[in-house]
Design a protein around this motif. Sequence first.
Motif, PDB file in Angstrom:
ATOM      1  N   LEU A  95       0.666  -1.095   0.057  1.00 29.46           N
ATOM      2  CA  LEU A  95       0.149  -0.064  -0.113  1.00 29.46           C
ATOM      3  C   LEU A  95       0.786   1.286  -0.016  1.00 29.46           C
ATOM      4  O   LEU A  95       0.656   2.210  -0.565  1.00 29.46           O
ATOM      5  CB  LEU A  95      -1.118   0.076   1.335  1.00 29.46           C
ATOM      6  CG  LEU A  95      -2.064  -1.195   1.303  1.00 29.46           C
ATOM      7  CD1 LEU A  95      -2.916  -1.110   2.460  1.00 29.46           C
ATOM      8  CD2 LEU A  95      -2.977  -1.193  -0.121  1.00 29.46           C
ATOM      9  N   SER A  96       2.161   1.183   0.675  1.00 33.08           N
ATOM     10  CA  SER A  96       2.886   2.491   0.733  1.00 33.08           C
ATOM     11  C   SER A  96       3.553   2.552  -0.726  1.00 33.08           C
ATOM     12  O   SER A  96       3.854   3.822  -1.094  1.00 33.08           O
ATOM     13  CB  SER A  96       3.840   2.250   1.671  1.00 33.08           C
ATOM     14  OG  SER A  96       4.987   1.260   1.469  1.00 33.08           O
ATOM     15  N   SER A 147       7.893  -1.884  -8.781  1.00 34.62           N
ATOM     16  CA  SER A 147       7.069  -2.216  -9.607  1.00 34.62           C
ATOM     17  C   SER A 147       6.467  -3.807  -9.596  1.00 34.62           C
ATOM     18  O   SER A 147       5.367  -4.023  -9.598  1.00 34.62           O
ATOM     19  CB  SER A 147       7.785  -2.647 -11.039  1.00 34.62           C
ATOM     20  OG  SER A 147       8.146  -1.245 -11.547  1.00 34.62           O
ATOM     21  N   ALA A 148       7.407  -4.594  -8.896  1.00 36.83           N
ATOM     22  CA  ALA A 148       6.914  -6.145  -8.644  1.00 36.83           C
ATOM     23  C   ALA A 148       5.811  -5.833  -7.398  1.00 36.83           C
ATOM     24  O   ALA A 148       4.948  -6.655  -7.697  1.00 36.83           O
ATOM     25  CB  ALA A 148       8.194  -6.981  -8.029  1.00 36.83           C
ATOM     26  N   GLY A 149       6.136  -5.035  -6.420  1.00 39.42           N
ATOM     27  CA  GLY A 149       5.102  -4.803  -5.355  1.00 39.42           C
ATOM     28  C   GLY A 149       3.787  -4.495  -5.816  1.00 39.42           C
ATOM     29  O   GLY A 149       2.317  -4.909  -5.325  1.00 39.42           O
ATOM     30  N   VAL A 150       3.697  -3.394  -6.696  1.00 41.33           N
ATOM     31  CA  VAL A 150       2.467  -2.875  -7.335  1.00 41.33           C
ATOM     32  C   VAL A 150       1.698  -3.913  -8.254  1.00 41.33           C
ATOM     33  O   VAL A 150       0.521  -4.184  -8.033  1.00 41.33           O
ATOM     34  CB  VAL A 150       2.703  -1.606  -8.106  1.00 41.33           C
ATOM     35  CG1 VAL A 150       1.331  -1.315  -8.938  1.00 41.33           C
ATOM     36  CG2 VAL A 150       3.348  -0.618  -7.446  1.00 41.33           C
ATOM     37  N   LYS A 151       2.481  -4.771  -8.750  1.00 41.98           N
ATOM     38  CA  LYS A 151       1.875  -6.014  -9.550  1.00 41.98           C
ATOM     39  C   LYS A 151       1.301  -6.691  -8.619  1.00 41.98           C
ATOM     40  O   LYS A 151       0.337  -7.367  -8.990  1.00 41.98           O
ATOM     41  CB  LYS A 151       2.913  -6.426 -10.601  1.00 41.98           C
ATOM     42  CG  LYS A 151       3.307  -5.532 -11.690  1.00 41.98           C
ATOM     43  CD  LYS A 151       3.956  -6.549 -12.753  1.00 41.98           C
ATOM     44  CE  LYS A 151       4.187  -5.742 -14.085  1.00 41.98           C
ATOM     45  NZ  LYS A 151       3.934  -6.222 -15.096  1.00 41.98           N
ATOM     46  N   GLU A 152       2.028  -7.373  -7.500  1.00 44.61           N
ATOM     47  CA  GLU A 152       1.628  -8.169  -6.707  1.00 44.61           C
ATOM     48  C   GLU A 152       0.180  -7.593  -6.235  1.00 44.61           C
ATOM     49  O   GLU A 152      -0.759  -8.463  -5.949  1.00 44.61           O
ATOM     50  CB  GLU A 152       2.641  -8.549  -5.646  1.00 44.61           C
ATOM     51  CG  GLU A 152       3.783  -9.371  -5.843  1.00 44.61           C
ATOM     52  CD  GLU A 152       4.857  -9.186  -5.006  1.00 44.61           C
ATOM     53  OE1 GLU A 152       4.629  -8.719  -3.619  1.00 44.61           O
ATOM     54  OE2 GLU A 152       5.998  -9.742  -5.199  1.00 44.61           O
ATOM     55  N   LEU A 153       0.280  -6.577  -5.597  1.00 39.05           N
ATOM     56  CA  LEU A 153      -1.062  -5.910  -5.393  1.00 39.05           C
ATOM     57  C   LEU A 153      -2.211  -6.052  -6.234  1.00 39.05           C
ATOM     58  O   LEU A 153      -3.382  -6.351  -5.989  1.00 39.05           O
ATOM     59  CB  LEU A 153      -0.750  -4.267  -4.662  1.00 39.05           C
ATOM     60  CG  LEU A 153      -1.876  -3.553  -4.248  1.00 39.05           C
ATOM     61  CD1 LEU A 153      -2.360  -4.323  -3.061  1.00 39.05           C
ATOM     62  CD2 LEU A 153      -1.606  -2.185  -3.677  1.00 39.05           C
ATOM     63  N   GLU A 154      -1.884  -5.626  -7.578  1.00 41.23           N
ATOM     64  CA  GLU A 154      -2.915  -5.795  -8.333  1.00 41.23           C
ATOM     65  C   GLU A 154      -3.316  -7.148  -8.769  1.00 41.23           C
ATOM     66  O   GLU A 154      -4.314  -7.443  -8.715  1.00 41.23           O
ATOM     67  CB  GLU A 154      -2.343  -5.428  -9.671  1.00 41.23           C
ATOM     68  CG  GLU A 154      -2.202  -3.634  -9.944  1.00 41.23           C
ATOM     69  CD  GLU A 154      -1.411  -3.492 -11.175  1.00 41.23           C
ATOM     70  OE1 GLU A 154      -1.686  -2.351 -11.807  1.00 41.23           O
ATOM     71  OE2 GLU A 154      -0.627  -4.254 -12.001  1.00 41.23           O
ATOM     72  N   GLY A 155      -2.548  -8.208  -8.504  1.00 38.06           N
ATOM     73  CA  GLY A 155      -2.787  -9.714  -8.667  1.00 38.06           C
ATOM     74  C   GLY A 155      -3.682 -10.041  -7.416  1.00 38.06           C
ATOM     75  O   GLY A 155      -4.733 -10.706  -7.597  1.00 38.06           O
ATOM     76  N   LEU A 156      -3.312  -9.653  -6.357  1.00 41.14           N
ATOM     77  CA  LEU A 156      -4.066 -10.126  -5.231  1.00 41.14           C
ATOM     78  C   LEU A 156      -5.532  -9.267  -5.227  1.00 41.14           C
ATOM     79  O   LEU A 156      -6.404 -10.163  -4.815  1.00 41.14           O
ATOM     80  CB  LEU A 156      -3.344  -9.312  -3.966  1.00 41.14           C
ATOM     81  CG  LEU A 156      -3.724  -9.752  -2.501  1.00 41.14           C
ATOM     82  CD1 LEU A 156      -3.757 -11.177  -2.374  1.00 41.14           C
ATOM     83  CD2 LEU A 156      -3.017  -9.158  -1.610  1.00 41.14           C
ATOM     84  N   LEU A 157      -5.471  -8.271  -5.826  1.00 42.49           N
ATOM     85  CA  LEU A 157      -6.909  -7.858  -5.707  1.00 42.49           C
ATOM     86  C   LEU A 157      -7.845  -8.075  -7.106  1.00 42.49           C
ATOM     87  O   LEU A 157      -9.056  -7.797  -6.967  1.00 42.49           O
ATOM     88  CB  LEU A 157      -6.782  -6.034  -5.707  1.00 42.49           C
ATOM     89  CG  LEU A 157      -6.235  -5.571  -4.547  1.00 42.49           C
ATOM     90  CD1 LEU A 157      -6.203  -4.078  -4.522  1.00 42.49           C
ATOM     91  CD2 LEU A 157      -6.971  -5.804  -3.122  1.00 42.49           C
TER      92      LEU A 157
END
Length: 83
Positions: free
Chosen positions: A9-10, A36-46
């Motif tokens: 989220l941060s 970038s990987a963290g944002v992609k993981e968040l997108e995948g999770l949601l």
Amino acid sequence: MILPTLRQLSFLVALADQGSFVAAADAVGVTQPSLSAGVKELEGLLGVRLVERGRSGLSFTPAGAETLRRARALLADAAALSE
């Protein structure tokens, strides 16, 4: 159920505040590929795309804007816990 992390989220908030992946990564002290990987993981999770990436920069999708609003509130609440 796997929940988003405060770190993910941060990353999203930093991306909105800084306007680019490189600047956001620098602001949170990680490499651009890590952010970038963290944002992609968040997108995948949601299960939704949060950020549109293009030649002219980035923009938030409607789901991204809502997630960003909620991320800011959650991070503020988390910070308040340590006060």
